[in-house]
Design an enzyme around this catalytic site. Structure first.
Site, PDB file in Angstrom:
ATOM      1  N   GLY A  76     -44.128  -8.133  -6.845  1.00  0.00           N
ATOM      2  CA  GLY A  76     -45.552  -8.181  -7.123  1.00  0.00           C
ATOM      3  C   GLY A  76     -46.244  -6.876  -7.438  1.00  0.00           C
ATOM      4  O   GLY A  76     -47.472  -6.839  -7.535  1.00  0.00           O
ATOM      5  N   ASP A  99     -42.307 -16.565 -11.279  1.00  0.00           N
ATOM      6  CA  ASP A  99     -40.983 -16.107 -10.847  1.00  0.00           C
ATOM      7  C   ASP A  99     -40.224 -17.281 -10.246  1.00  0.00           C
ATOM      8  O   ASP A  99     -40.830 -18.224  -9.718  1.00  0.00           O
ATOM      9  CB  ASP A  99     -41.099 -14.985  -9.808  1.00  0.00           C
ATOM     10  N   ASP A 140     -41.427  -7.068 -16.209  1.00  0.00           N
ATOM     11  CA  ASP A 140     -40.626  -5.958 -15.695  1.00  0.00           C
ATOM     12  C   ASP A 140     -39.252  -6.465 -15.262  1.00  0.00           C
ATOM     13  O   ASP A 140     -38.587  -5.864 -14.424  1.00  0.00           O
ATOM     14  CB  ASP A 140     -41.354  -5.283 -14.521  1.00  0.00           C
ATOM     15  N   LYS A 180     -39.883  -4.491 -20.057  1.00  0.00           N
ATOM     16  CA  LYS A 180     -38.829  -3.509 -19.806  1.00  0.00           C
ATOM     17  C   LYS A 180     -37.623  -3.795 -20.687  1.00  0.00           C
ATOM     18  O   LYS A 180     -37.186  -4.936 -20.825  1.00  0.00           O
ATOM     19  CB  LYS A 180     -38.408  -3.543 -18.335  1.00  0.00           C
TER      20      LYS A 180
END
Length: 236
Positions: A76, A99, A140, A180
């Protein structure tokens, strides 16, 4: 303890028992990482929070009142930063964190435990956004690794390509995608996909990314909107 080249006290982990060398090296790096220590002081769940902070400080894409989606959000850190910047804790925006893993509550963040690769996920997300699209989709995620470099690179690129495809299904025109990636020769298809769908695409390496890591981020701005499928000419 000893001092490193910056004058900070360095903690050394003694190998003992059955600790693997890789585990020892990871623990040693964590204990001596200034961003890990700063995250604890600032109340962030991970050091990754500073990566998003640095990228947004430079490019200013998180704005008050936006609708933001955080893919692979757990634990988070990115959601914490984005929630503050868009004002979702004060009702000035909306942040959906997605998620497969559970994630503890964060003020201003709506958590959805689901697989974004599921074909129903884009519709579910739009429903959570009140039928509207997202201004920003961020990721990410890195995925699980095998230890085989080439295999891991292909898996990571495939994951980002999937995230980019998801973004193209839920972003508003003019929207932003940040994710990412790892420097390799396997991301040509990804970059071509992003350059087709966005007005501006660039790579960013925030200072919080470790210098010895090939990690970097791709920032795609100005989503062109979903392109209509070409229609086949009708026979006379």
């Amino acid at each position: 303890m000893a001092k490193d080249t910056t004058g900070r006290m360095r903690v050394t982990v003694k190998s003992g028992g059955r600790m693997k060398l890789s585990s020892k090296l990871w623990l040693d790096r964590q204990l001596n990482d200034p961003y890990v220590a700063q995250a604890k002081r600032d109340g962030y769940r991970s050091r990754a929070a500073y990566k998003l902070t640095e990228i947004d400080d430079k490019y200013h894409f998180l704005k008050s009142g936006q609708a933001v989606v955080d893919l692979g959000a757990a634990p988070g850190g990115w959601s914490q930063v984005a929630a503050k910047r868009i004002g979702s804790a004060n009702g000035r925006g909306k942040l959906i964190a997605i998620d497969l893993l559970e994630m503890g509550e964060i003020p201003g963040v709506t958590f959805a435990q689901l697989d974004f690769l599921d074909s129903a996920a884009p519709d579910k997300l739009r429903e959570m956004l009140g039928g509207d699209g997202a201004d920003v989709v961020m990721s990410d995620m890195a995925g699980n690794t095998t230890g085989h470099r080439k295999t891991d690179q292909l898996r990571i690129v495939g994951l980002v390509e999937s995230a980019a495809q998801f973004a193209s299904e839920v972003l508003k025109p003019g929207g932003i995608f940040v994710a990412k990636v790892f420097q390799s020769g396997a991301d040509a298809t990804l970059m071509n996909q992003l350059k087709r769908d966005f007005a501006t695409v660039k790579h960013v390496k925030p200072a919080a990314s470790r210098k010895d890591s090939s990690e970097r981020y791709v920032l795609a701005m100005g989503f062109r909107g979903t392109q209509p499928a070409a229609q086949e000419p009708q026979e006379p």
